[in-house]
Design a protein around this motif. Structure first.
Motif: not given
Length: 132
Positions: A9-20, A38-43, A77-82, A128-131
């Protein structure tokens, strides 16, 4: 509504906000989401995030990052483990995301780590995921 996968859900919200081209997006709080952010900020994928509490409900406000031309820094953004199919990986089976251009996040026994850190420290966990 019961949410079965808060990270997705978090990844989808970030993806959607990014698109608009939104400047920020709000998410319900959890320690796992805060660790991922925190990892996304550091990267360098997001500017920053803020945890705000109101009436005993915490939310995270994420400040999204854009290039000088206004393009989103996060291309994907891609969720790997579901929830229905968890992906556990050993360190020897990990490879850099997009040849090192992206970042993978793995939940290990030592907390959340990037794929690079897992390879260096020779530890595995739930992918968990890929960015990128």
């Amino acid at each position: 509504m019961v949410m079965t996968d808060p990270v997705s859900d978090m990844l989808a919200r970030i993806r959607n906000a990014n698109m608009v081209n939104h400047q920020q997006v709000s998410l319900p709080y959890s320690k796992l989401k805060e660790s991922i952010l925190e990892i996304m900020k550091n990267e360098g994928y997001i500017k920053n995030y803020r945890v705000e509490t109101e009436n005993n409900k915490s939310t995270i406000n994420v400040l999204l990052k854009y290039s000088e031309l206004g393009d989103p820094v996060i291309k994907g953004l891609k969720k790997v483990s579901k929830p229905g199919r968890r992906q556990y990986v050993k360190s020897k089976n990990l490879s850099p995301v997009l040849g090192g251009l992206g970042t993978g996040i793995v939940s290990t026994s030592h907390g959340l780590k990037t794929v690079k850190d897992c390879i260096n420290e020779k530890i595995g966990g739930e992918y968990l995921c890929q960015i990128w």
